[in-house]
Enzyme design. Structure first.
Site, PDB file in Angstrom:
ATOM      1  N   LYS A  86       0.178  -1.601  -0.076  1.00 13.54           N
ATOM      2  CA  LYS A  86       0.171   0.578   0.390  1.00 13.54           C
ATOM      3  C   LYS A  86       1.095   1.260   0.351  1.00 13.54           C
ATOM      4  O   LYS A  86       1.444   1.134   0.575  1.00 13.54           O
ATOM      5  CB  LYS A  86      -1.454   0.163   1.854  1.00 13.54           C
ATOM      6  CG  LYS A  86      -2.118   1.170   0.939  1.00 13.54           C
ATOM      7  CD  LYS A  86      -2.742   0.553   2.340  1.00 13.54           C
ATOM      8  CE  LYS A  86      -4.317   2.242   2.617  1.00 13.54           C
ATOM      9  NZ  LYS A  86      -5.321   1.877   3.654  1.00 13.54           N
TER      10      LYS A  86
ATOM     11  N   SER B 181      -9.380   0.887   2.068  1.00 13.26           N
ATOM     12  CA  SER B 181      -8.501   2.123   1.866  1.00 13.26           C
ATOM     13  C   SER B 181      -8.077   1.659   0.811  1.00 13.26           C
ATOM     14  O   SER B 181      -6.567   2.184   0.569  1.00 13.26           O
ATOM     15  CB  SER B 181      -7.852   3.101   2.561  1.00 13.26           C
ATOM     16  OG  SER B 181      -7.168   2.943   3.741  1.00 13.26           O
TER      17      SER B 181
ATOM     18  N   SER C 277     -10.294  -0.703   6.538  1.00 15.77           N
ATOM     19  CA  SER C 277      -9.667  -0.744   5.563  1.00 15.77           C
ATOM     20  C   SER C 277      -8.939  -1.952   4.765  1.00 15.77           C
ATOM     21  O   SER C 277      -8.367  -1.679   3.670  1.00 15.77           O
ATOM     22  CB  SER C 277      -8.648   0.148   5.550  1.00 15.77           C
ATOM     23  OG  SER C 277      -9.501   1.472   5.691  1.00 15.77           O
TER      24      SER C 277
END
Lengths: 530, 530
Positions: free
Chosen positions: A163, A240, A264
């Site tokens: 990420k 996310s 997330s």
């Protein structure tokens, strides 16, 4: 190549001459290049049986196809370099066209045409074009590998989608924001979690998309686009940790490294049918990670199998000094399942029925609905306050965001705007309520596993998510009420992927006591038949 | 998901029940998953009209389809998650199947079936699957960007595919060899040419594939695969600047930075229909570039338009102090065009006919064929000697290759093996002949433009290239006789892309005097209508 592809010479037709067919083909090509929607609609057969597929998925029915066309803003410019025609009886024909894209590369368009009342129309279409170098909705940079392993061990040969909030040596952190990326300097060293994975034999495949500053659960990053959800075409990825999830779902990487502040990891894992873990707050080092709200931020990861999910845990989690925890049973909270849509709740009930034959399932005391809503509000206040103004060493995004309002997506800017207006008094009240929630939730979990829907719904359709509105907002709020529980309590949660009756992915979270991460992973491995 | 996809439950068929059709569909699926070639052949309609297309191109005729299947070693494992059936009259039907790949991602398979003598067979098939994260035949690492621009200027917004022989800060150089890559350290600074492009506003899109140590003209890297040639499906890319060429051809990058020692820009540019330049030997800095043979190595680049090709020249070439050269005319060497295949020679003659209306075309004196072959041999001896033992500061690949024979592709190892056996005496004789060739070729060019086919043929079919044999070898030798001329003479050459009557890319090189690079680029711009 001509600037107007319609001016290019037409290739010789290979195949039989069928009256009116090639005229209709070229009418269609003209309409496509000019994005003439009424003409395109008229050239596709009406009714619910018409089919059109491309890399994004298969559309069924004239209405769905027409709706798609109306929203995409035109097809890539191309010229036709070959046409193969085949007669299929008297009233049908196939045309396979090879296209050359003005932007580079080739494509193929396969069409089945039908003669309806003397007029040729497309009944089935399949369109394919050369893919871009890589999908920037998923990745910001990717390599083979982007960063090689530094050691050997349990994760030999595995690849990681990192990420874009974690430091990777030699790479800048973008945090889902092109403006943030533009001012970022290359990182000197890897984040602690990334370094541990590299030391264990994994390599970094690439830097994966995130919602802007991880401040969303949707994955609909307006700058880079929404990553595809291969298990649920035309639906959002969840976020996310959206790029990490899609990368794993597509098989681009084995391990999707992400973060979970308020869902997330759990939400994209549920939306895409992946195994995922949010770890106990503070259990895995967050060094080298851009924070959102340090009181809740945790390291997490996703995988396509519970075996790999657990193997990463062996690398990243602190080694257990005691015997691993044994859970007393599964626990459900009255009313919690009802926060989920019926299809999701049914899938979870079916899973519980199966698991209940192996270990006891008991109901806890309920959470008062008004209190539950107040907990969520407290979570959001603390999260917003820390995102804006920081906590301890973390100074918050407020200073930067205050100079870059126009660079942010409207939804994320709105959250920061709200956060910027929070007062010390609101924060103090929220922290008081949050501490109370933490105690209550930890007591509900006890020495068992709390069973909580990972999200209130299957992945919403992208067009519904984009349109917004009350139904989507209420769905999002129900999801947040579910995910904030582990967030507020700082507890680990493993998403177990399930399927609705319609075959769409959904998920259930198994929430354990603080520090029970490894035991939860072992339990997930047993559930997954690993 | 089951390990054997054939054990998975079959999705409900959406559409009419057509006797025998779905049985045939599932017979096909079984045969595909088991790579049962006879069964697959029997399930496709016989004859020259059957079609099968995928991302690699469109195959026409049962024989071509059968041949493809026999060489690919099976299809990716998948399960069928949806089937839509449409009747097309009494004897035809379409089945659109959605596939879920066991390795991740989805696909779509569109088939038109025909009933021949009561038996259902596929007449048209179109197969698409989720692409990998990126195409490792083209790229080793790629980003958005991988390295941002450091300045602004003529190349603002342009992207560069950097051949994996150039230093890029923070990245290792792989030189087309996984073993070489494994021992490489990240580079501290960018190669001079890369730095100049970044300073002019371009960004690095990624690190592009090369033949191993750039010691080939084919692009058929056995470790990473042959990059696709979108202008000529099923044909080789050309090399050694193969990844840069395919990246530009596919629109992944605007500028393909490469090198040209003995044709490594001109050949892939010709095979893929690109504009390309090999610069005057020594005109553009080779700092930060892994050498092959410093006596011949040059920096070069490719683009889809002559305008961009020329813009890069303005950045990389030394600024002209004098007026740019004006060429006296075009010159052809008797016998040189005859080294090319008829289709290529015809395309060049047609181009010359057009250009001849604008400037004089004259014939030079011929090159004695035996002498020409001796020149090529001298080129190869010097190249081999320098590749193995180096020249000046360059110490050669011999020391490293001597420890890694088994890590090299057989063709490249064979070239190094031959090079390792060359003697001082052979080198001295070759250098003498090479100097003589250089004088002769420079005299032929004079103040004109020498017109030389860029390659003796269109891109060979990949399967012919893989099979090798005398015809392929002789074709390669004829190409080398053409390309070695600019190499021996150290002269600049611009590839002008042409097309054969069959629509396949080929190219002609315009060779100018030393230092006439910018003038050649201006000339190309006029030819290209830019």
């Amino acid at each position: 190549m001509s600037a107007n592809p319609l001016d290019c010479p037409r290739p010789a037709v290979k195949g039989p001459v069928i009256p009116g067919l090639m005229e209709a083909f070229w009418d269609y090509e003209r309409a496509l290049m000019e994005d003439d929607l009424p003409a395109l609609d008229a050239l596709f057969a009406p009714g619910p049986d018409t089919l059109r597929g491309d890399a994004n998925g298969l559309l069924v029915g004239h209405d769905a196809i027409s709706g798609f066309r109306g929203s995409r803003g035109g097809a890539p410019k191309r010229r036709i370099v070959a046409t193969e025609v085949r007669a299929l009886g008297a009233e049908h024909a196939a045309i396979v066209a090879v296209t050359e894209l003005l932007g580079g590369g080739r494509g193929q368009q396969t069409q089945v045409w039908v003669r309806n009342g003397g007029i040729w129309q497309v009944a089935v279409a399949h369109v394919a074009i050369s893919p871009p170098a890589f999908d920037r909705r998923i990745w910001r940079a990717v390599g083979d590998p982007l960063v090689p392993a530094t050691g050997a061990g349990l994760l030999d040969g595995q690849t990681v989608a990192v990420k874009d909030l974690y430091a990777v040596a030699g790479q800048r952190i973008g945090a889902g924001s092109p403006a943030y990326l533009a001012q970022a300097a290359p990182e000197a060293t890897a984040a602690a979690a990334v370094a541990a994975l590299l030391d264990a034999g994994a390599s970094v495949k690439g830097l994966a998309a995130t919602d802007e500053f991880a401040y969303s659960l949707a994955g609909t990053n307006t700058h880079y686009g929404t990553p595809p959800n291969p298990k649920a075409p035309f639906r959002i990825s969840g976020g996310s940790s959206s790029g990490s999830a899609s990368a794993v779902s597509l098989g681009h990487a084995g391990i999707g490294l992400g973060t979970d502040t308020g869902g997330s990891i759990r939400v994209p894992a549920a939306y895409q049918g992946l195994w995922g873990i949010r770890t106990t707050h503070g259990a895995v080092s967050r060094d080298g990670l851009v924070p959102l709200a340090p009181s809740f931020d945790t390291v997490g990861w996703m995988a396509r199998t519970p075996r790999l999910l657990a193997a990463v845990g062996e690398v990243l989690l602190p080694s257990a000094e005691d015997e691993p925890a044994v859970f007393s049973g599964l626990r459900t909270v009255p009313g919690l399942l009802e926060l989920a849509d019926d299809d999701v709740a049914s899938a979870i009930r079916a899973a519980l029925d199966g698991w209940g034959t192996e270990m006891p399932v008991e109901e806890t005391s309920p959470i008062d609905p008004d209190l539950h809503r107040a907990w969520l509000k407290a979570f959001q206040v603390i999260q917003g306050r820390e995102a804006w103004a920081g906590l301890g060493e973390w100074k918050g995004h407020g200073e930067w965001v205050g100079r870059h309002w126009d660079d942010l997506a409207p939804d994320v800017a709105g959250r920061f705007r709200t956060a910027s207006a929070l007062t010390d008094g609101q924060e103090a009240a929220a922290r008081g309520l949050g501490a109370q929630a933490r105690r209550t939730i930890r007591a509900l979990v006890g020495d068992g596993i709390l069973v909580v829907p990972s999200a209130a719904s299957v992945a919403p359709l992208a067009r519904d998510s984009a349109a917004g509105g009350g139904a989507i907002e209420r769905q999002r709020e129900r999801t947040l009420m579910l995910t904030c529980l582990a967030g507020l309590a700082g507890l680990p949660a493993v998403n177990v992927p399930l399927e609705t009756e319609d075959g769409l992915p959904c998920g259930v979270s198994l929430v354990g006591a603080a520090g029970s991460d490894a035991a939860l992973l072992s339990h997930a491995l047993r559930l997954g038949g690993g």
